[in-house]
Design a protein around this motif. Structure first.
Motif, PDB file in Angstrom:
ATOM      1  N   ALA A  28       0.836  -1.205   0.000  1.00  0.00           N
ATOM      2  CA  ALA A  28       0.000   0.000   0.000  1.00  0.00           C
ATOM      3  C   ALA A  28       0.869   1.254   0.000  1.00  0.00           C
ATOM      4  CB  ALA A  28      -0.914   0.001   1.226  1.00  0.00           C
ATOM      5  N   TYR A  29       1.935   1.211   0.793  1.00  0.00           N
ATOM      6  CA  TYR A  29       2.858   2.348   0.869  1.00  0.00           C
ATOM      7  C   TYR A  29       3.420   2.679  -0.511  1.00  0.00           C
ATOM      8  CZ  TYR A  29       7.363   4.654   1.910  1.00  0.00           C
ATOM      9  OH  TYR A  29       8.435   5.510   1.926  1.00  0.00           O
ATOM     10  N   THR A  30       4.005   1.680  -1.147  1.00  0.00           N
ATOM     11  CA  THR A  30       4.695   1.945  -2.416  1.00  0.00           C
ATOM     12  C   THR A  30       3.711   2.357  -3.516  1.00  0.00           C
ATOM     13  OG1 THR A  30       6.322   0.282  -1.754  1.00  0.00           O
ATOM     14  CG2 THR A  30       6.395   1.015  -4.043  1.00  0.00           C
ATOM     15  N   LEU A  31       2.592   1.651  -3.605  1.00  0.00           N
ATOM     16  CA  LEU A  31       1.641   1.951  -4.688  1.00  0.00           C
ATOM     17  C   LEU A  31       1.011   3.329  -4.521  1.00  0.00           C
ATOM     18  CD1 LEU A  31      -0.324  -1.424  -5.158  1.00  0.00           C
ATOM     19  CD2 LEU A  31       1.653  -0.582  -6.466  1.00  0.00           C
ATOM     20  N   THR A  32       0.562   3.645  -3.318  1.00  0.00           N
ATOM     21  CA  THR A  32      -0.171   4.914  -3.149  1.00  0.00           C
ATOM     22  C   THR A  32       0.761   6.117  -3.305  1.00  0.00           C
ATOM     23  OG1 THR A  32       0.086   4.793  -0.747  1.00  0.00           O
ATOM     24  CG2 THR A  32      -1.979   3.951  -1.671  1.00  0.00           C
ATOM     25  N   LEU A  33       2.020   5.969  -2.873  1.00  0.00           N
ATOM     26  CA  LEU A  33       2.952   7.085  -3.041  1.00  0.00           C
ATOM     27  C   LEU A  33       3.265   7.317  -4.518  1.00  0.00           C
ATOM     28  CD1 LEU A  33       5.226   6.461   0.051  1.00  0.00           C
ATOM     29  CD2 LEU A  33       3.973   8.574  -0.397  1.00  0.00           C
ATOM     30  N   ALA A  34       3.075   6.275  -5.320  1.00  0.00           N
ATOM     31  CA  ALA A  34       3.279   6.424  -6.765  1.00  0.00           C
ATOM     32  C   ALA A  34       1.994   6.850  -7.469  1.00  0.00           C
ATOM     33  CB  ALA A  34       3.796   5.117  -7.350  1.00  0.00           C
ATOM     34  N   SER A 549       9.405 -14.448 -10.402  1.00  0.00           N
ATOM     35  CA  SER A 549      10.266 -13.769  -9.427  1.00  0.00           C
ATOM     36  C   SER A 549       9.738 -12.386  -9.070  1.00  0.00           C
ATOM     37  CB  SER A 549      11.686 -13.667  -9.973  1.00  0.00           C
ATOM     38  OG  SER A 549      11.682 -12.800 -11.081  1.00  0.00           O
ATOM     39  N   MET A 550       8.668 -11.940  -9.725  1.00  0.00           N
ATOM     40  CA  MET A 550       8.039 -10.664  -9.382  1.00  0.00           C
ATOM     41  C   MET A 550       6.826 -10.874  -8.471  1.00  0.00           C
ATOM     42  SD  MET A 550       9.506  -8.031 -10.465  1.00  0.00           S
ATOM     43  CE  MET A 550      10.886  -7.642 -11.543  1.00  0.00           C
ATOM     44  N   ASN A 551       6.682 -12.051  -7.891  1.00  0.00           N
ATOM     45  CA  ASN A 551       5.530 -12.370  -7.036  1.00  0.00           C
ATOM     46  C   ASN A 551       4.210 -12.337  -7.809  1.00  0.00           C
ATOM     47  OD1 ASN A 551       7.749 -11.261  -5.387  1.00  0.00           O
ATOM     48  ND2 ASN A 551       6.418 -11.622  -3.645  1.00  0.00           N
ATOM     49  N   GLN A 552       4.312 -12.479  -9.121  1.00  0.00           N
ATOM     50  CA  GLN A 552       3.142 -12.400 -10.003  1.00  0.00           C
ATOM     51  C   GLN A 552       2.749 -13.829 -10.360  1.00  0.00           C
ATOM     52  OE1 GLN A 552       4.319 -10.718 -13.789  1.00  0.00           O
ATOM     53  NE2 GLN A 552       2.234 -10.019 -14.235  1.00  0.00           N
ATOM     54  N   THR A 553       1.469 -14.182 -10.188  1.00  0.00           N
ATOM     55  CA  THR A 553       1.122 -15.580 -10.472  1.00  0.00           C
ATOM     56  C   THR A 553       1.202 -15.829 -11.973  1.00  0.00           C
ATOM     57  OG1 THR A 553      -1.278 -15.223 -10.701  1.00  0.00           O
ATOM     58  CG2 THR A 553      -0.435 -15.654  -8.471  1.00  0.00           C
ATOM     59  N   TRP A 554       1.645 -17.016 -12.304  1.00  0.00           N
ATOM     60  CA  TRP A 554       1.791 -17.375 -13.726  1.00  0.00           C
ATOM     61  C   TRP A 554       0.431 -17.401 -14.415  1.00  0.00           C
ATOM     62  CZ3 TRP A 554       6.502 -17.350 -15.657  1.00  0.00           C
ATOM     63  CH2 TRP A 554       7.597 -17.749 -14.883  1.00  0.00           C
ATOM     64  N   ASP A 555      -0.572 -17.916 -13.689  1.00  0.00           N
ATOM     65  CA  ASP A 555      -1.866 -18.165 -14.335  1.00  0.00           C
ATOM     66  C   ASP A 555      -2.699 -16.901 -14.497  1.00  0.00           C
ATOM     67  OD1 ASP A 555      -1.087 -20.772 -14.263  1.00  0.00           O
ATOM     68  OD2 ASP A 555      -2.401 -21.352 -12.596  1.00  0.00           O
ATOM     69  N   ALA A 581      10.894  -6.495   1.411  1.00  0.00           N
ATOM     70  CA  ALA A 581      11.745  -6.215   0.248  1.00  0.00           C
ATOM     71  C   ALA A 581      11.068  -6.736  -1.025  1.00  0.00           C
ATOM     72  CB  ALA A 581      13.119  -6.852   0.438  1.00  0.00           C
ATOM     73  N   PHE A 582      10.555  -7.945  -0.968  1.00  0.00           N
ATOM     74  CA  PHE A 582       9.895  -8.503  -2.157  1.00  0.00           C
ATOM     75  C   PHE A 582       8.600  -7.765  -2.471  1.00  0.00           C
ATOM     76  CE2 PHE A 582      12.943 -11.906  -1.729  1.00  0.00           C
ATOM     77  CZ  PHE A 582      13.141 -12.313  -3.039  1.00  0.00           C
ATOM     78  N   SER A 583       7.901  -7.317  -1.431  1.00  0.00           N
ATOM     79  CA  SER A 583       6.659  -6.606  -1.658  1.00  0.00           C
ATOM     80  C   SER A 583       6.935  -5.265  -2.367  1.00  0.00           C
ATOM     81  CB  SER A 583       5.938  -6.382  -0.323  1.00  0.00           C
ATOM     82  OG  SER A 583       4.688  -5.785  -0.541  1.00  0.00           O
ATOM     83  N   ASP A 588       6.829  -2.021  -7.344  1.00  0.00           N
ATOM     84  CA  ASP A 588       7.463  -1.280  -8.446  1.00  0.00           C
ATOM     85  C   ASP A 588       7.064  -1.894  -9.794  1.00  0.00           C
ATOM     86  OD1 ASP A 588       8.661   0.569  -6.854  1.00  0.00           O
ATOM     87  OD2 ASP A 588      10.710  -0.201  -7.051  1.00  0.00           O
ATOM     88  N   HIS A 589       6.991  -3.205  -9.820  1.00  0.00           N
ATOM     89  CA  HIS A 589       6.588  -3.892 -11.052  1.00  0.00           C
ATOM     90  C   HIS A 589       5.137  -3.549 -11.415  1.00  0.00           C
ATOM     91  CE1 HIS A 589       6.310  -7.073 -14.033  1.00  0.00           C
ATOM     92  NE2 HIS A 589       5.263  -7.579 -13.399  1.00  0.00           N
ATOM     93  N   ILE A 590       4.270  -3.525 -10.421  1.00  0.00           N
ATOM     94  CA  ILE A 590       2.861  -3.185 -10.677  1.00  0.00           C
ATOM     95  C   ILE A 590       2.753  -1.739 -11.189  1.00  0.00           C
ATOM     96  CG2 ILE A 590       0.590  -2.834  -9.591  1.00  0.00           C
ATOM     97  CD1 ILE A 590       1.268  -5.152  -7.681  1.00  0.00           C
ATOM     98  N   ILE A 591       3.532  -0.851 -10.578  1.00  0.00           N
ATOM     99  CA  ILE A 591       3.506   0.564 -11.003  1.00  0.00           C
ATOM    100  C   ILE A 591       3.935   0.669 -12.467  1.00  0.00           C
ATOM    101  CG2 ILE A 591       4.615   2.814 -10.645  1.00  0.00           C
ATOM    102  CD1 ILE A 591       4.875   1.881  -7.602  1.00  0.00           C
TER     103      ILE A 591
END
Ligand SMILES: Cc1cc2nc3c(=O)[nH]c(=O)nc-3n(C[C@H](O)[C@H](O)[C@H](O)COP(=O)(O)OP(=O)(O)OC[C@H]3O[C@@H](n4cnc5c(N)ncnc54)[C@H](O)[C@@H]3O)c2cc1C
Ligand code: SF4
Lengths: 599, 219
Positions: A28-34, A549-555, A581-583, A588-591
Motif C-alpha cells: 500500500a505504501y509503495t503503490l499509493t505514493l506512486a 520472481s516478481m511475485n506475479q502468479t503465472w496463471d 523487500a519482495f513486496s 514497483d513492477h505493478i507501477i
C-alpha cells in the motif's frame, strides 16, 4: 486509523490489497505514493498504536499480573487483538493426530497484523540463501539472486530504520554505509554470551532490529527512497519526523506508541493514507479472488464482518498479503470453471512446501550473575546481540549431519518481574520468609536462555490443503495442515542443544532441564516460531511454481502474492524484512505495468 | 469487466446463525467457566480487552474467597513474604487480592490452581486446629512457621501431606508473582527499569569489572 465502510468504497480501484501486515503495508505504501488508487481489505478491526498501546503498565495493574491466558496467549499487554493460536469461529485442522506432526498456526486479526507485536528482528537473506540447491543439492533455488533483491533490502532498512552493525560475515550481508542505525550497548547476558562464545568458537555480534536508536534522517532519506517524486518525499519525510527514537523502556511486543519501532500501523499505513489514495476497509474478511471471463482478476469477494454479508470490491489488479497460510486458503477457495483446483493453481503447487523455522532453546543458571548490583537492563525492548550461523564451511565440507544453518537468539536477564514468579521454583524450593526473599534477589537475573532459529528444508510432507468438511463460521472451507520434520531439522536441534550447553558451561553456568535424547524432544511444533512461509513458491517455470520472481502468479497476470507464500526456502533469517523487500519490488513492477497500461 | 456470478454465497440461515453467535460473543468471551467449587459462572476478559487501562483486582470477575479463606491467605502470605529489610509484608502489597483474583479467574490453569489452593487452605486450618486448637491466622508466628517447616520439606511419604506441600509450592509461587509485581517488590528483587531515558548506557562499569567483561559496543 482512518477507515471507510463498505458503502463508502469506490466503484473501482487500481489495486485491491488483502491484509495490512508487513506485506500488505509495504504494498500500500509503495503503490499509493506512486499515485495508484488502492483499497485494502483487513479482516480485523482498526487499531491505533498511538492511543492503544499499554506502554508503562505494570503487573500490579493488570488482571492476573498480565500472565498469558487463552484469551491473550502472549499475555495481557501483547498487542495481538482477536488473534492467537485460536481464533473463535475460524478453526484449522490437523491431518494427523501424531503430536510430532502437529502444525500450530498463529494468526493475527487486526490492522497491521503481526507487525504490531513481532520481535522486530530484521535479517537479510544472504547470497547462499537464494541458491541453496546449487550449493548443496537440497531444496530449491529461488529464481532471483541476492544482488537483484539487495536494493530493496537497502530501501526497506532506510524506511523502517534498523539498528545493527556490518560484520562482514559469510552469507550475512552488510548494509551500505549509513543505512543501519547504531546498535545498542550489550547487556550483561549479551556480553557474557559473547565472551563465552569466544571460548567455544561461536561468534556473537549485535543483532539487526527494526528499532530507531536515533531519529531517522527525514531530510535525506525520502529523496533516496522516492527520487523525483516530491509529493512522496514530503509525505514520507513528515511521517519520519513523527517517529521518535526509542526511550529504552517498555517491551516492544506491546507495540510502541511513539513509533520508535516498525509496525505497519505506524510506518507504512500513515503515509499511504496521507496520499489520499488509500481506502482501508476493516472487518473485511476476504473469501475469494474474483476472476473475469478474460481470465484476469477483477476484484475480491469478502465478508463484511459488521453485517455478516458478502460484499465485493472491484480492482484492476489484486494483491494477496493475508499471511502465507491465509493467502493459500484464499487461492484454494477461489474456484471456478477456469480454475477448478483454485486460482493460480495450474501447477498443483498451491499449499505445497510450507516451512517454519526450527526452534528450540536451552536455559542456564549462571552463578557469576547472582546477587549482581541492580541496574537497568531494559534496553531496546528486545534482542541486542545474536550469533549468525558460523559453520558454513564445515557444513559444505560434509562435517555436520544437517544441511543448513541456524542463528542463536539470546534471552535473559533482568526483565521486568511480576505476574509469574521471577525465579524458577527449583531455586527457592523449601524456602519461605526472609530467606526466600534473599534467595529470590540472589537468583533474579542469573538466568540466560539461548534459542535456535534455523532453516527448515522444504519437504513433500509439509503442506496445507482445504479440509473437505470443516468450515469457518461464514461457511468458508478451512485449511488442513500436514507436517513432518526431517533429520536435517532434528539433527540441527540436537547440534544447537550441544552448542548451547557448551556456551553455558563456558560461562561457568549450569544447564537447566534434562538433556534431550532426540531432536523431537526439543524441537518446537511446526508453526510454533510463527515464521510459516511458502505454499505458493516462485520459480523460473509455470509448471514448477505458482508465481514468477516478481511475485506475479503465472496463471493470472494481474494477481500478486506479497506475503511469505512465494518463499522458496526459509533461511534461518527471520522472514519479515524479506517479505517487505519482495513486496516493494513487486509494487514497483505493478507501477510499471500500470504506466504501460497493462493492468 | 465481468464477474462470474456462480459463486457460493452465504445462506440467509447462515447469516442469522452467525449474527446470533456474534451477539452472544460481544457480551461474553468464548471462555465460559462452569465451576466445580461454587465459583459463579464468570467470563474472561475476551480477546480484545482495553489493555492500556489500569485495573484493580476484581475488575474483570468477582473475587470469590470467603472472609475465612482470605484470613488464612493473608496470614500464610505474610509468613512466606514477611516485612523485613527487603520490603513490606505480602499483605501490605495486596498479595491476598492477587491470589483471590487468580483462584476466581475463569481460565483452566487458574481453575486447577483453585482446587489446589482451596484444598490447601482447608488442610492448613485443620492441621493448625489439630495441633494448636486454633485457626492458622490466630497462631503465633513460631507456630505458623512450624507448620510451614513441615510443608516446605520435599520428601513426604504421606500422600495428604505431599498434596499440602505441593499446595505450599503453588501458593509460594503465586505470592511471589504478586509481590514482585509491585514497585516495592521491584526494589526488593533489584529491578530498576521501566523508566524512559534518552540513552542506554548498558551495565555499569562496576558490574562489568566484577564479571570481567568489556562493553564491546562503543559509542
Ligand atoms: C510473537 C511473534 C514474533 C515475531 N518475531 C519476528 C521477528 O523478530 N522477525 C521477523 O522477521 N518475523 C517475526 N515474526 C513473524 C512476522 O510477524 C511475520 O513474518 C509478518 O508479520 C508476516 O507479514 P504478513 O504481511 O505476511 O502477515 P501478517 O503480519 O500476519 O498480516 C496479515 C494480515 O492479513 C489479515 N488477514 C488474514 N486473513 C485475511 C482475510 N481472509 N481477509 C482479509 N485480511 C486477512 C490479518 O488480519 C493480518 O492483519 C513474529 C511473529 C510473531 C507472532
Ligand atoms: S523499547 Fe523502544 S522501540 Fe520498543 S516499545 Fe519501548 S520505546 Fe518503543
Amino acid at each position: 486509523m482512518p477507515t471507510i465502510s463498505v458503502s463508502q468504497s469506490k466503484s473501482e480501484y487500481d489495486v485491491a490489497i488483502v491484509g495490512s501486515g508487513a506485506g500488505g503495508g509495504q504494498m500500500a505504501y509503495t503503490l499509493t505514493l506512486a499515485g495508484l488508487k488502492c483499497v485494502m481489505l483487513e479482516a480485523g478491526r482498526s487499531y491505533d498504536p498511538v492511543t492503544e498501546t499499554p506502554m508503562f503498565q505494570t503487573a500490579d495493574q493488570a488482571p492476573l499480573g498480565g500472565v498469558s491466558t487463552p484469551d491473550k496467549d502472549m499475555g495481557f499487554w501483547d498487542s495481538t487483538i482477536d488473534g492467537g493460536w485460536d481464533v473463535p469461529g475460524e478453526p484449522y485442522t490437523q491431518a494427523s493426530t501424531n503430536k510430532d506432526q502437529e502444525f500450530t498456526w498463529w494468526r493475527a486479526r487486526m490492522m497491521g497484523g503481526r507487525t504490531n507485536h513481532w520481535g522486530r528482528i530484521s535479517l537479510r537473506n544472504g547470497p547462499y540463501d537464494f541458491k541453496g540447491r546449487s550449493r548443496d543439492g537440497l531444496g530449491f533455488d529461488w529464481p532471483i539472486t541476492y544482488d537483484e533483491i539487495k536494493p530493496y533490502y537497502d530501501k526497506v532498512e532506510m524506511l523502517i530504520g534498523v539498528y545493527g552493525t556490518n560484520e562482514g560475515m559469510e552469507n550475512t550481508p552488510d548494509s551500505p554505509p549509513g543505512v543501519l542505525q547504531p546498535p545498542p550497548k550489550g547487556r550483561v547476558g549479551d556480553l557474557m554470551t559473547q565472551k563465552a562464545g569466544k571460548k567455544v568458537c561461536v561468534p556473537v555480534v549485535p543483532i539487526h532490529r527494526a528499532v530507531l536508536t536515533r531519529p531517522l534522517d527525514a531530510n535525506t532519506i525520502p529523496a533516496k527512497l522516492h527520487p523525483g517524486n516530491k509529493k512522496a518525499q514530503k509525505i514520507v519525510g513528515d511521517s519520519m519526523r513523527a517517529r521518535a527514537a526509542c526511550f529504552w523502556a517498555t517491551p516492544c511486543g506491546r507495540g510502541c506508541s511513539i513509533a520508535a519501532n516498525y509496525q505497519s500501523t505506524t510506518v507504512h499505513l500513515p503515509p499511504a493514507l496521507k496520499t489520499g489514495n488509500l481506502d482501508i476497509i476493516p472487518n473485511a474478511h476476504a473469501r475469494e479472488v474474483l476472476i473475469g471471463k478474460n481470465g484476469k482478476a477483477n476484484g475480491v469477494l469478502f465478508i463484511d464482518k459488521t453485517t455478516g454479508k458478502e460484499e465485493r470490491v472491484k480492482a484492476k489488479a489484486v494483491v494477496l498479503a493475508a499471511s502465507s497460510g491465509e493467502s493459500v486458503r484464499i487461492l484454494l477457495n477461489s474456484k471456478n470453471d477456469q480454475f477448478p483446483d483454485g486460482v493460480a493453481n495450474s501447477s498443483g503447487l498451491v499449499g505445497k512446501y510450507i516451512m517454519d523455522t526450527v526452534g528450540s532453546s536451552l536455559k542456564g543458571q549462571i552463578p557469576a550473575l547472582e546477587n549482581l548490583t541492580p541496574h537497568n537492563d531494559d534496553g531496546a525492548g528486545g534482542s541486542h546481540f545474536y550469533s549468525p550461523w558460523w559453520l558454513y564451511k564445515e557444513q559444505l565440507a560434509g562435517k555436520l549431519d544437517f544441511a543448513r544453518g541456524y542463528h542463536i537468539e539470546i534471552g535473559g536477564t533482568r526483565r521486568m518481574p511480576g505476574g509469574n514468579s521471577p525465579v524458577p521454583g527449583d531455586y527457592t524450593r523449601g524456602l519461605y520468609g526472609t530467606k526466600l526473599k534473599k534467595e529470590a534477589r540472589r537468583y533474579y537475573g542469573s538466568f540466560i536462555s539461548l534459542a535456535c532459529r534455523g532453516e527448515m528444508l522444504p519437504n513433500d510432507n509439509s503442506f496445507a490443503e482445504l479440509d473437505p468438511t470443516v468450515k469457518d463460521k461464514w461457511g468458508i472451507p478451512v485449511l488442513r495442515w500436514h507436517w513432518k520434520w526431517t533429520d536435517h531439522e532434528l539433527n540441527m536441534a540436537m547440534h544447537a542443544e550441544r552448542t548451547f550447553g557448551s556456551i553455558i558451561e563456558a560461562m561457568g553456568g549450569n544447564v537447566l532441564g534434562t538433556p534431550a535424547k532426540t531432536g523431537l524432544d526439543i524441537i518446537r511444533a511446526g508453526g510454533n516460531v510463527k515464521h510459516e512461509v511458502g505454499g505458493a513458491r516462485m520459480g523460473e517455470d509455470s509448471k514448477d511454481s505458482v508465481c514468477n520472481s516478481m511475485n506475479q502468479t503465472w496463471d493470472v497476470k494481474n494477481l500478486f502474492l506479497t506475503d511469505a507464500a512465494p518463499f522458496v526456502t526459509n533461511a534461518d533469517k527471520n522472514p519479515t524484512l524479506s517479505i517487505m523487500a519482495f513486496s516493494w519490488r513487486c509494487a514497483d513492477h505493478i507501477i510499471e505495468q500500470a504506466r504501460q497500461g497493462n493492468l | 469487466m465481468e464477474t462470474h456470478e456462480s459463486l457460493p454465497r452465504l445462506s440467509r440461515r447462515q447469516v442469522l446463525k452467525w449474527f446470533a453467535a456474534a451477539a452472544a460473543a460481544s457480551q461474553a468471551s468464548p471462555f465460559m467457566a462452569f465451576s466445580q467449587d461454587s465459583l459463579p459462572a464468570a467470563v474472561g476478559y475476551g480477546s480484545d480487552p482495553k489493555v492500556n487501562d489500569i485495573y484493580k483486582r476484581g475488575d474483570f470477575w468477582p473475587l470469590t474467597l470467603s472472609p475465612e479463606q482470605r484470613k488464612t491467605v493473608t496470614a500464610l502470605a505474610d509468613v512466606i513474604l514477611p516485612a523485613d529489610d527487603l520490603g513490606p509484608a505480602a499483605s501490605q502489597l495486596r498479595v491476598p487480592d492477587f491470589i483471590d483474583e487468580w483462584v476466581s479467574a475463569p481460565y483452566p490453569k487458574q481453575q486447577r490452581d483453585r482446587e489446589t489452593v482451596l484444598a490447601g487452605l482447608t488442610w492448613i486450618n485443620e492441621e493448625s486446629n489439630r495441633q494448636f486448637k486454633k485457626d492458622f491466622a490466630d497462631l503465633t508466628i513460631k507456630q505458623q512457621q512450624s507448620l510451614c517447616d513441615v510443608l516446605s520439606k520435599q520428601d513426604h511419604i504421606d500422600s495428604k501431606i505431599r498434596q499440602a506441600a505441593s499446595f505450599f509450592r503453588t501458593f509460594t509461587s503465586l505470592s511471589m508473582g504478586a509481590y514482585y509485581s509491585t514497585p516495592e517488590g521491584w526494589k526488593a528483587i533489584g529491578y530498576t527499569g521501566n523508566v524512559p531515558s534518552a540513552t542506554f548506557a548498558g551495565p555499569p562499569q562496576e558490574v562489568l569489572d566484577k564479571l570481567g567483561l568489556e562493553q564491546t559496543v562503543k559509542s
